[in-house]
Scaffold this motif. Structure first.
Motif, short mmCIF file in Angstrom:
data_model
loop_
_atom_site.label_atom_id
_atom_site.label_comp_id
_atom_site.label_asym_id
_atom_site.label_seq_id
_atom_site.Cartn_x
_atom_site.Cartn_y
_atom_site.Cartn_z
N ALA A 199 0.85 7.02 -6.61
CA ALA A 199 -0.37 7.78 -6.87
C ALA A 199 -0.21 9.26 -6.49
CB ALA A 199 -1.54 7.18 -6.09
N ALA A 200 0.34 9.52 -5.33
CA ALA A 200 0.52 10.91 -4.88
C ALA A 200 1.48 11.65 -5.81
CB ALA A 200 1.04 10.94 -3.45
N GLY A 201 2.58 11.02 -6.14
CA GLY A 201 3.54 11.64 -7.06
C GLY A 201 2.94 11.86 -8.43
N GLY A 202 2.18 10.90 -8.92
CA GLY A 202 1.56 11.02 -10.24
C GLY A 202 0.59 12.17 -10.32
N PRO A 225 0.80 -1.22 0.00
CA PRO A 225 0.00 0.00 0.00
C PRO A 225 0.84 1.28 0.00
CG PRO A 225 -0.94 -1.59 1.50
CD PRO A 225 0.38 -2.16 1.05
N ALA A 226 1.95 1.29 0.71
CA ALA A 226 2.81 2.48 0.74
C ALA A 226 3.40 2.77 -0.63
CB ALA A 226 3.91 2.32 1.77
N ASP A 227 3.76 1.71 -1.37
CA ASP A 227 4.29 1.89 -2.72
C ASP A 227 3.23 2.49 -3.63
OD1 ASP A 227 6.55 0.65 -1.72
OD2 ASP A 227 6.25 -1.22 -2.84
N LEU A 228 2.04 1.93 -3.57
CA LEU A 228 0.94 2.42 -4.39
C LEU A 228 0.60 3.87 -4.05
CD1 LEU A 228 -1.15 1.74 -6.54
CD2 LEU A 228 -2.62 0.85 -4.73
N ARG A 284 18.20 7.58 -3.01
CA ARG A 284 18.19 6.16 -2.66
C ARG A 284 16.88 5.85 -1.94
NH1 ARG A 284 21.31 6.10 -6.09
NH2 ARG A 284 23.55 6.22 -5.88
N GLY A 285 16.51 4.62 -1.94
CA GLY A 285 15.31 4.19 -1.23
C GLY A 285 14.14 3.96 -2.17
N ARG A 286 13.39 2.93 -1.88
CA ARG A 286 12.26 2.53 -2.73
C ARG A 286 11.17 3.60 -2.76
NH1 ARG A 286 10.48 -1.18 0.11
NH2 ARG A 286 8.39 -0.51 0.59
N ILE A 287 10.73 4.07 -1.61
CA ILE A 287 9.61 5.02 -1.55
C ILE A 287 9.96 6.35 -2.21
CG2 ILE A 287 8.09 6.33 -0.01
CD1 ILE A 287 7.28 3.41 -0.26
N PRO A 288 11.11 6.96 -1.93
CA PRO A 288 11.42 8.21 -2.62
C PRO A 288 11.50 8.05 -4.14
CG PRO A 288 12.84 7.95 -0.72
CD PRO A 288 12.09 6.66 -0.89
N ARG A 289 12.06 6.94 -4.59
CA ARG A 289 12.14 6.73 -6.04
C ARG A 289 10.76 6.48 -6.66
NH1 ARG A 289 17.43 3.53 -8.08
NH2 ARG A 289 18.94 5.14 -7.53
N LEU A 290 9.91 5.77 -5.94
CA LEU A 290 8.54 5.57 -6.44
C LEU A 290 7.77 6.88 -6.46
CD1 LEU A 290 7.59 2.19 -4.73
CD2 LEU A 290 7.95 2.59 -7.18
N LEU A 291 7.89 7.65 -5.40
CA LEU A 291 7.17 8.93 -5.32
C LEU A 291 7.65 9.91 -6.39
CD1 LEU A 291 5.30 10.91 -3.68
CD2 LEU A 291 7.39 11.60 -2.48
N LEU A 292 8.97 10.09 -6.47
CA LEU A 292 9.52 11.10 -7.37
C LEU A 292 9.71 10.61 -8.80
CD1 LEU A 292 12.20 12.52 -4.91
CD2 LEU A 292 9.98 13.54 -5.50
N GLY A 312 6.15 8.08 -9.87
CA GLY A 312 4.97 8.90 -9.64
C GLY A 312 5.08 10.27 -10.28
N PHE A 313 5.85 11.18 -9.64
CA PHE A 313 5.89 12.57 -10.10
C PHE A 313 6.39 12.69 -11.54
CE2 PHE A 313 7.75 16.70 -10.83
CZ PHE A 313 6.72 17.53 -10.43
N LEU A 314 7.57 12.13 -11.82
CA LEU A 314 8.12 12.28 -13.17
C LEU A 314 7.35 11.48 -14.20
CD1 LEU A 314 11.91 12.47 -12.28
CD2 LEU A 314 10.38 14.34 -12.97
N GLY A 315 6.74 10.37 -13.78
CA GLY A 315 5.86 9.63 -14.69
C GLY A 315 4.63 10.44 -15.07
#
Length: 114
Positions: free
Chosen positions: A14-17, A7-10, A61-69, A72-75
């Protein structure tokens, strides 16, 4: 196929997107182009997004920051599907400028981040 989605990854994607898409929409709205004209806003969004990808994957580094930024965001921020659709209006010069600009921006972002 294992679809073990945390859920944290999703939530991060989502928030970054959402934030990335809203940023792209704001820039595209503030910087419109005439039909058949060079779509500067889309070009600037994609090239700056590629620059940020170079920085991100070099420094963050880190899974969550890379997923968020990244995912998510850059995607949500970059819009290569729009760029390809605009090639039919702006021509092959626009396609070449986008591809060259994007690759150069990733390299520059990565080098500067080091």
């Amino acid at each position: 196929m294992d679809l073990d989605v945390h859920p944290a990854d999703l939530a991060a994607v989502a928030a970054g997107g959402v934030l990335g898409a809203l940023t792209r929409f704001g820039i595209a709205t503030a910087w419109p182009h005439e039909p058949g004209g060079f779509p500067w806003a889309t070009w600037a969004i994609n090239v700056s997004g590629c620059f940020l990808i170079g920085v991100l994957y070099t420094r963050v580094r880190g899974r969550i920051p890379r997923l968020l930024l990244g995912t998510g965001f850059l995607g949500g921020y970059t819009t290569f599907s729009t760029a390809i659709a605009e090639v039919s209006q702006a021509g092959l010069v626009y396609l070449a400028a986008t591809l060259i600009g994007a690759v150069a921006a990733v390299a520059a972002g990565s080098v500067l981040a080091r």
